[in-house]
Design a protein around this motif. Structure first.
Motif, PDB file in Angstrom:
ATOM      1  N   LEU A 137       0.831  -1.210   0.000  1.00 59.64           N
ATOM      2  CA  LEU A 137       0.000   0.000   0.000  1.00 59.64           C
ATOM      3  C   LEU A 137       0.860   1.253   0.000  1.00 59.64           C
ATOM      4  O   LEU A 137       0.534   2.237  -0.674  1.00 59.64           O
ATOM      5  CB  LEU A 137      -0.958  -0.006   1.201  1.00 59.64           C
ATOM      6  CG  LEU A 137      -1.902   1.179   1.304  1.00 59.64           C
ATOM      7  CD1 LEU A 137      -2.754   1.340   0.041  1.00 59.64           C
ATOM      8  CD2 LEU A 137      -2.794   1.040   2.534  1.00 59.64           C
ATOM      9  N   THR A 138       1.962   1.241   0.717  1.00 56.49           N
ATOM     10  CA  THR A 138       2.871   2.396   0.720  1.00 56.49           C
ATOM     11  C   THR A 138       3.352   2.692  -0.695  1.00 56.49           C
ATOM     12  O   THR A 138       3.326   3.843  -1.145  1.00 56.49           O
ATOM     13  CB  THR A 138       4.071   2.154   1.657  1.00 56.49           C
ATOM     14  OG1 THR A 138       3.606   1.973   2.986  1.00 56.49           O
ATOM     15  CG2 THR A 138       5.047   3.318   1.623  1.00 56.49           C
ATOM     16  N   LEU A 139       3.769   1.650  -1.402  1.00 51.53           N
ATOM     17  CA  LEU A 139       4.234   1.847  -2.790  1.00 51.53           C
ATOM     18  C   LEU A 139       3.119   2.378  -3.683  1.00 51.53           C
ATOM     19  O   LEU A 139       3.343   3.257  -4.516  1.00 51.53           O
ATOM     20  CB  LEU A 139       4.786   0.536  -3.352  1.00 51.53           C
ATOM     21  CG  LEU A 139       6.096   0.056  -2.736  1.00 51.53           C
ATOM     22  CD1 LEU A 139       6.493  -1.302  -3.306  1.00 51.53           C
ATOM     23  CD2 LEU A 139       7.201   1.078  -2.970  1.00 51.53           C
ATOM     24  N   ARG A 160       6.524   9.662   0.840  1.00 45.65           N
ATOM     25  CA  ARG A 160       6.788   8.449   1.612  1.00 45.65           C
ATOM     26  C   ARG A 160       6.566   8.682   3.106  1.00 45.65           C
ATOM     27  O   ARG A 160       6.014   7.826   3.790  1.00 45.65           O
ATOM     28  CB  ARG A 160       8.206   7.942   1.377  1.00 45.65           C
ATOM     29  CG  ARG A 160       8.540   6.714   2.226  1.00 45.65           C
ATOM     30  CD  ARG A 160       9.907   6.141   1.949  1.00 45.65           C
ATOM     31  NE  ARG A 160      10.034   5.504   0.660  1.00 45.65           N
ATOM     32  CZ  ARG A 160       9.602   4.276   0.387  1.00 45.65           C
ATOM     33  NH1 ARG A 160       9.012   3.557   1.301  1.00 45.65           N
ATOM     34  NH2 ARG A 160       9.767   3.759  -0.811  1.00 45.65           N
ATOM     35  N   GLU A 161       6.972   9.839   3.622  1.00 46.35           N
ATOM     36  CA  GLU A 161       6.851  10.130   5.052  1.00 46.35           C
ATOM     37  C   GLU A 161       5.398  10.134   5.518  1.00 46.35           C
ATOM     38  O   GLU A 161       5.114   9.861   6.677  1.00 46.35           O
ATOM     39  CB  GLU A 161       7.503  11.476   5.400  1.00 46.35           C
ATOM     40  CG  GLU A 161       9.009  11.504   5.225  1.00 46.35           C
ATOM     41  CD  GLU A 161       9.440  11.618   3.762  1.00 46.35           C
ATOM     42  OE1 GLU A 161       8.688  12.174   2.927  1.00 46.35           O
ATOM     43  OE2 GLU A 161      10.535  11.115   3.439  1.00 46.35           O
ATOM     44  N   LYS A 162       4.484  10.447   4.614  1.00 41.81           N
ATOM     45  CA  LYS A 162       3.058  10.429   4.950  1.00 41.81           C
ATOM     46  C   LYS A 162       2.414   9.099   4.557  1.00 41.81           C
ATOM     47  O   LYS A 162       1.525   8.607   5.256  1.00 41.81           O
ATOM     48  CB  LYS A 162       2.339  11.579   4.253  1.00 41.81           C
ATOM     49  CG  LYS A 162       2.745  12.932   4.780  1.00 41.81           C
ATOM     50  CD  LYS A 162       2.019  14.055   4.083  1.00 41.81           C
ATOM     51  CE  LYS A 162       2.519  15.378   4.615  1.00 41.81           C
ATOM     52  NZ  LYS A 162       1.903  16.510   3.933  1.00 41.81           N
ATOM     53  N   ALA A 163       2.863   8.536   3.461  1.00 39.38           N
ATOM     54  CA  ALA A 163       2.248   7.313   2.947  1.00 39.38           C
ATOM     55  C   ALA A 163       2.502   6.112   3.854  1.00 39.38           C
ATOM     56  O   ALA A 163       1.592   5.310   4.104  1.00 39.38           O
ATOM     57  CB  ALA A 163       2.759   7.018   1.537  1.00 39.38           C
ATOM     58  N   ALA A 164       3.712   5.973   4.362  1.00 37.54           N
ATOM     59  CA  ALA A 164       4.065   4.790   5.159  1.00 37.54           C
ATOM     60  C   ALA A 164       3.231   4.669   6.434  1.00 37.54           C
ATOM     61  O   ALA A 164       2.649   3.613   6.683  1.00 37.54           O
ATOM     62  CB  ALA A 164       5.556   4.774   5.470  1.00 37.54           C
ATOM     63  N   ASN A 196      -1.123   1.971   9.445  1.00 38.39           N
ATOM     64  CA  ASN A 196      -2.335   2.047  10.278  1.00 38.39           C
ATOM     65  C   ASN A 196      -3.550   1.470   9.556  1.00 38.39           C
ATOM     66  O   ASN A 196      -4.373   0.791  10.175  1.00 38.39           O
ATOM     67  CB  ASN A 196      -2.603   3.489  10.712  1.00 38.39           C
ATOM     68  CG  ASN A 196      -1.629   3.970  11.762  1.00 38.39           C
ATOM     69  OD1 ASN A 196      -1.001   3.176  12.455  1.00 38.39           O
ATOM     70  ND2 ASN A 196      -1.484   5.277  11.871  1.00 38.39           N
ATOM     71  N   ALA A 197      -3.665   1.732   8.261  1.00 36.75           N
ATOM     72  CA  ALA A 197      -4.803   1.199   7.500  1.00 36.75           C
ATOM     73  C   ALA A 197      -4.772  -0.327   7.478  1.00 36.75           C
ATOM     74  O   ALA A 197      -5.803  -0.981   7.700  1.00 36.75           O
ATOM     75  CB  ALA A 197      -4.795   1.759   6.078  1.00 36.75           C
ATOM     76  N   CYS A 198      -3.614  -0.896   7.257  1.00 38.77           N
ATOM     77  CA  CYS A 198      -3.512  -2.356   7.208  1.00 38.77           C
ATOM     78  C   CYS A 198      -3.758  -2.973   8.579  1.00 38.77           C
ATOM     79  O   CYS A 198      -4.415  -4.011   8.687  1.00 38.77           O
ATOM     80  CB  CYS A 198      -2.156  -2.771   6.647  1.00 38.77           C
ATOM     81  SG  CYS A 198      -1.987  -2.324   4.899  1.00 38.77           S
ATOM     82  N   LEU A 199      -3.265  -2.339   9.625  1.00 39.07           N
ATOM     83  CA  LEU A 199      -3.534  -2.818  10.977  1.00 39.07           C
ATOM     84  C   LEU A 199      -5.036  -2.816  11.247  1.00 39.07           C
ATOM     85  O   LEU A 199      -5.577  -3.773  11.803  1.00 39.07           O
ATOM     86  CB  LEU A 199      -2.805  -1.970  12.019  1.00 39.07           C
ATOM     87  CG  LEU A 199      -3.051  -2.365  13.467  1.00 39.07           C
ATOM     88  CD1 LEU A 199      -2.495  -3.752  13.763  1.00 39.07           C
ATOM     89  CD2 LEU A 199      -2.439  -1.335  14.405  1.00 39.07           C
ATOM     90  N   CYS A 200      -5.721  -1.761  10.834  1.00 35.56           N
ATOM     91  CA  CYS A 200      -7.168  -1.677  11.029  1.00 35.56           C
ATOM     92  C   CYS A 200      -7.892  -2.792  10.276  1.00 35.56           C
ATOM     93  O   CYS A 200      -8.771  -3.455  10.831  1.00 35.56           O
ATOM     94  CB  CYS A 200      -7.696  -0.322  10.565  1.00 35.56           C
ATOM     95  SG  CYS A 200      -7.232   1.075  11.602  1.00 35.56           S
ATOM     96  N   VAL A 201      -7.532  -2.997   9.014  1.00 38.24           N
ATOM     97  CA  VAL A 201      -8.192  -4.033   8.209  1.00 38.24           C
ATOM     98  C   VAL A 201      -7.986  -5.408   8.832  1.00 38.24           C
ATOM     99  O   VAL A 201      -8.911  -6.212   8.916  1.00 38.24           O
ATOM    100  CB  VAL A 201      -7.681  -4.023   6.748  1.00 38.24           C
ATOM    101  CG1 VAL A 201      -8.087  -5.276   5.998  1.00 38.24           C
ATOM    102  CG2 VAL A 201      -8.201  -2.800   6.027  1.00 38.24           C
ATOM    103  N   MET A 202      -6.765  -5.663   9.294  1.00 37.77           N
ATOM    104  CA  MET A 202      -6.435  -6.987   9.825  1.00 37.77           C
ATOM    105  C   MET A 202      -6.998  -7.231  11.221  1.00 37.77           C
ATOM    106  O   MET A 202      -7.295  -8.366  11.569  1.00 37.77           O
ATOM    107  CB  MET A 202      -4.912  -7.176   9.868  1.00 37.77           C
ATOM    108  CG  MET A 202      -4.232  -7.198   8.518  1.00 37.77           C
ATOM    109  SD  MET A 202      -4.550  -8.697   7.576  1.00 37.77           S
ATOM    110  CE  MET A 202      -3.779  -9.940   8.586  1.00 37.77           C
TER     111      MET A 202
END
Length: 131
Positions: free
Chosen positions: A48-50, A59-63, A68-74
């Motif tokens: 997702l970062t890429l 990158r500093e904002k995307a990472a 956090n988005a992936c942690l929420c989904v999982m």
């Protein structure tokens, strides 16, 4: 002696989880991820970062947003362990930034409360070593 301010968590169907409230009083559960799930989560976040960088985000904002988005989904489920979101796109168009930060903080607190070693002082660690 452990801190008395530790929030309770529950074990339900073999999973460690805690109920949290998001906007509009939506009640969901944050589930502690297994090692495998954490590896999947990290891989999803890298992908997702890429994608976000390719879409023009720094990158500093995307990472951190991707992590956090992936942690929420999982980790977010309903009472019966059904995922709240199917993917990160659905999550990012539904949750507020505050909700995502709340989930990240609550996940960190759940992990700390369950594992508990973060809250042990040197005296408690020495006592555990002796026993």
């Amino acid at each position: 002696m452990l801190d008395k301010a530790v929030k309770e968590f529950e074990v339900y169907k073999g999973k460690i989880r805690r109920q949290v409230s998001l906007r509009k009083n939506k009640r969901v559960y944050i589930n502690l991820l297994s090692v495998y799930d954490m590896l999947v989560c990290e891989k999803m976040a890298q992908t997702l970062t890429l994608k976000l960088i390719n879409d023009g985000f720094e990158r500093e904002k995307a990472a951190p947003v991707a992590e956090n988005a992936c942690l929420c989904v999982m980790s977010l489920t309903d009472y019966s362990f059904n995922p709240i979101f199917r993917n990160t796109k659905e999550l990012m168009t539904t949750l507020t930034p505050e909700d995502m930060i709340t989930v990240a903080r609550e996940y960190s607190a759940l992990r700390r409360d369950y594992v508990g070693f973060d809250v042990l002082g040197s005296f408690e660690i020495e006592q555990l070593k002796k026993n």
